[in-house]
Design an enzyme around this catalytic site. Structure first.
Site, PDB file in Angstrom:
ATOM      1  N   ASP A   1       9.348   4.262   0.054  1.00  0.00           N
ATOM      2  CA  ASP A   1       8.196   4.881   0.700  1.00  0.00           C
ATOM      3  C   ASP A   1       8.397   4.700   2.202  1.00  0.00           C
ATOM      4  O   ASP A   1       8.140   3.629   2.750  1.00  0.00           O
ATOM      5  CB  ASP A   1       6.906   4.205   0.218  1.00  0.00           C
ATOM      6  CG  ASP A   1       5.668   4.729   0.943  1.00  0.00           C
ATOM      7  OD1 ASP A   1       5.815   5.502   1.905  1.00  0.00           O
ATOM      8  OD2 ASP A   1       4.553   4.345   0.525  1.00  0.00           O
TER       9      ASP A   1
ATOM     10  N   LYS B   1       3.264  11.061   7.687  1.00  0.00           N
ATOM     11  CA  LYS B   1       2.867  10.615   9.028  1.00  0.00           C
ATOM     12  C   LYS B   1       3.719  11.199  10.165  1.00  0.00           C
ATOM     13  O   LYS B   1       3.552  12.360  10.512  1.00  0.00           O
ATOM     14  CB  LYS B   1       2.829   9.088   9.060  1.00  0.00           C
ATOM     15  CG  LYS B   1       1.699   8.544   8.158  1.00  0.00           C
ATOM     16  CD  LYS B   1       1.330   7.093   8.443  1.00  0.00           C
ATOM     17  CE  LYS B   1       0.077   6.697   7.684  1.00  0.00           C
ATOM     18  NZ  LYS B   1       0.293   5.856   6.517  1.00  0.00           N
TER      19      LYS B   1
ATOM     20  N   TYR C   1       0.851  -1.188   0.000  1.00  0.00           N
ATOM     21  CA  TYR C   1       0.000   0.000   0.000  1.00  0.00           C
ATOM     22  C   TYR C   1       0.887   1.237   0.000  1.00  0.00           C
ATOM     23  O   TYR C   1       1.800   1.343   0.815  1.00  0.00           O
ATOM     24  CB  TYR C   1      -0.895   0.002   1.245  1.00  0.00           C
ATOM     25  CG  TYR C   1      -1.714   1.264   1.398  1.00  0.00           C
ATOM     26  CD1 TYR C   1      -2.842   1.487   0.609  1.00  0.00           C
ATOM     27  CD2 TYR C   1      -1.371   2.242   2.338  1.00  0.00           C
ATOM     28  CE1 TYR C   1      -3.591   2.645   0.739  1.00  0.00           C
ATOM     29  CE2 TYR C   1      -2.120   3.395   2.479  1.00  0.00           C
ATOM     30  CZ  TYR C   1      -3.228   3.593   1.678  1.00  0.00           C
ATOM     31  OH  TYR C   1      -3.971   4.745   1.819  1.00  0.00           O
TER      32      TYR C   1
HETATM   33  C1  LIG Z   1      -0.199   5.948   5.190  1.00  0.00           C
HETATM   34  C2  LIG Z   1       0.680   5.567   4.054  1.00  0.00           C
HETATM   35  C3  LIG Z   1       0.686   6.296   2.862  1.00  0.00           C
HETATM   36  C4  LIG Z   1      -0.288   7.411   2.599  1.00  0.00           C
HETATM   37  O1  LIG Z   1      -0.150   8.477   3.496  1.00  0.00           O
HETATM   38  P1  LIG Z   1      -1.426   9.436   3.759  1.00  0.00           P
HETATM   39  O2  LIG Z   1      -0.877  10.540   4.597  1.00  0.00           O
HETATM   40  O3  LIG Z   1      -2.430   8.587   4.466  1.00  0.00           O
HETATM   41  O4  LIG Z   1      -1.902   9.883   2.432  1.00  0.00           O
HETATM   42  C5  LIG Z   1       1.600   5.943   1.890  1.00  0.00           C
HETATM   43  N1  LIG Z   1       2.454   4.927   2.063  1.00  0.00           N
HETATM   44  C6  LIG Z   1       2.483   4.190   3.200  1.00  0.00           C
HETATM   45  C7  LIG Z   1       3.470   3.075   3.347  1.00  0.00           C
HETATM   46  C8  LIG Z   1       1.578   4.485   4.226  1.00  0.00           C
HETATM   47  O5  LIG Z   1       1.573   3.741   5.332  1.00  0.00           O
END
Ligand SMILES: *Cc1c(COP(=O)(O)O)cnc(C)c1O
Length: 443
Positions: free
Chosen positions: A245, A272, A144
């Site tokens: 990511d 985050k 994700y």
């Molecule tokens: C939460 C998350 C996202 C997206 O971040 P948002 O601030 O919710 O848009 C992308 N990649 C990973 C691995 C995530 O856990």
């Protein structure tokens, strides 16, 4: 007791259903028969609309590394709110957070801020395309990376569509461009030979490879050394960009996952935690690449805007969160995570219930099965081969919810520095009760 048709949460849910599909704004916070609505929070505790207190073991899916309403973050936000909310000019606050982030991320010399992890990933993917002049991006099956079009491919593919194990088909949900599906290449996690062959097959068109190094959606599955080395070698040889990511995996080490693994990315997407609880995203890379992509003084390849990029409220909260999250804080939090993982493994053994515990540092994954979970397909196959696995997962979650522990319904926990060893032991105590309430393994 949950569920309760006479509760205020239930009444709020009923009211919400007429104006919000499913009663909220985010699929991941729904669980059946209705989610609990939250009123207030402090430290590691949240109180729902009925006044029920629970320990928060999700921390807004990782964003709240210091738990709720840390006094220093709240005080700084109060002051900032009276001074400047947002403005169409740069501020010192964004320099400060940029310094804090670049200091600790080995592959990040410069950053650009955005407002969500989704946005950060989107910009990182577009940056790989802009820098290489190519179209295709490879991602891991089941990973994700937020809600961006090209990254929505093969997050939850089903066996009827997913193709061969060593050459997965890209499966897109409705709404994704066919061209986005076709240009997103799917790799099986930690399969070196298959990954190498797939990347080479698309070599001339490959703009980049994106991975979540401690893949949250695969139960915090770590990309292993051999696989990482292969990705680094192949992307370099093919002239493509390697993207980490680190929106979630930042928690893996004081210097992010990239500080823990033997491989560095070309581009890093963040979010985050670095926003201190407010909305944030960031993309980072070497100074040369960042200037090539974004520097408005030159011929920047990308047009990067955003009304709320680097808004001072987020920048101030993020800077304090980063300062508080020093090496000592990271190590203490990682030790709490380890205490929880060891304790849960011991409980699975002691109670004779099927279970696997995964994760690193402050992230803890929990699966009610002994089946080996090595990639996306093994997890799906475990569910198919054991029809009661879903039920055990839900019963455990429900028991925890009714005993003061709020965890993620699919079975994971993300801790905060607001917790103590006593809080971890409280969680373990409730987990023991929840496990004993499940059926024992067949002998
Ligand atoms: C939460 C998350 C996202 C997206 O971040 P948002 O601030 O919710 O848009 C992308 N990649 C990973 C691995 C995530 O856990």
């Amino acid at each position: 007791m949950y569920p309760d048709d006479t509760s205020r949460s239930h009444a709020l849910y009923e009211r919400a259903l007429s104006v919000l599909p499913g009663g909220n704004s985010r699929n991941s916070v729904y669980f059946p028969p209705y989610p609990v609505y939250v009123d207030r929070a402090e430290g590691c505790r949240i109180w729902d609309a009925d006044g029920v207190e629970r320990i928060d073991c999700i921390n807004n899916y990782s964003a709240l590394i210091h738990g709720h309403c840390h006094p220093r973050i709240v005080a700084a936000l109060r002051e900032q709110a009276g001074k400047l909310l947002s403005v169409a000019l740069p501020t010192e606050a964004e320099i400060r957070l940029a310094e804090l982030v670049t200091e600790r991320m080995p592959a990040v010399e410069q950053v650009r801020f955005a407002n969500s992890g989704t946005e950060a990933v989107m910009i990182a993917v577009m940056a790989a395309r802009a820098a290489t002049g190519r179209n295709k991006i490879a991602k891991i099956e089941g990973a994700y990376h937020g809600s961006y079009d090209a990254m929505s491919v093969s997050v939850y593919p089903t066996p009827d569509l997913w193709g061969a194990d060593d050459s997965p088909e890209g499966v897109a949900p409705p709404g994704v461009y066919e061209s986005a599906r076709a240009n997103t290449i799917i790799l099986p996690a930690n399969n070196v030979a298959a990954g190498r062959a797939i990347l080479r097959r698309h070599g001339d068109d490959l703009a980049g490879v994106i991975i979540d190094p401690l893949c949250k959606n695969l139960g915090f599955l770590q990309m292993d050394d051999e696989f990482l080395k292969m990705l680094r070698e192949e992307t370099t040889a093919l002239g493509a960009k390697l993207i980490f990511d680190e929106v979630y995996s930042f928690r893996m080490g004081y210097n992010g996952a990239q500080g823990e693994l033997g491989v560095l990315p070309d581009i890093t997407a963040m979010g985050k935690v670095i926003g201190g609880g407010l909305p944030i995203g960031a993309i980072g890379a070497s100074r040369a690449l960042m200037e090539e992509l974004f520097d408005p003084r030159g011929r920047a390849k990308m047009s990067h805007g955003g009304t709320f990029n680097a808004n001072p409220m987020t920048m101030v909260a993020g800077a304090i969160a980063m300062e508080l999250y020093d090496r000592a804080a990271h190590d203490r939090l990682a030790a709490l995570g380890e205490r929880l993982r060891i304790g849960l493994r011991e409980l699975f053994r002691l109670t004779g219930r099927a279970g696997t515990v995964t994760g690193a540092a402050s992230m803890v994954g929990l699966f009610h099965t002994d089946a080996p979970l090595t990639d996306y397909r093994s997890a799906v196959r475990a569910m198919i081969n054991d029809p009661s696995l879903g039920q055990r997962t839900e019963s455990f979650f429900r028991h925890m919810l009714n005993n003061g522990v709020y965890m993620a319904s699919p079975g994971f926990m993300v801790l905060s520095t607001a917790m103590t060893e006593a809080d971890i032991d409280f969680i373990l105590d409730k987990a023991e009760g929840a496990l004993r309430a499940l059926p024992a393994k067949a002998a």
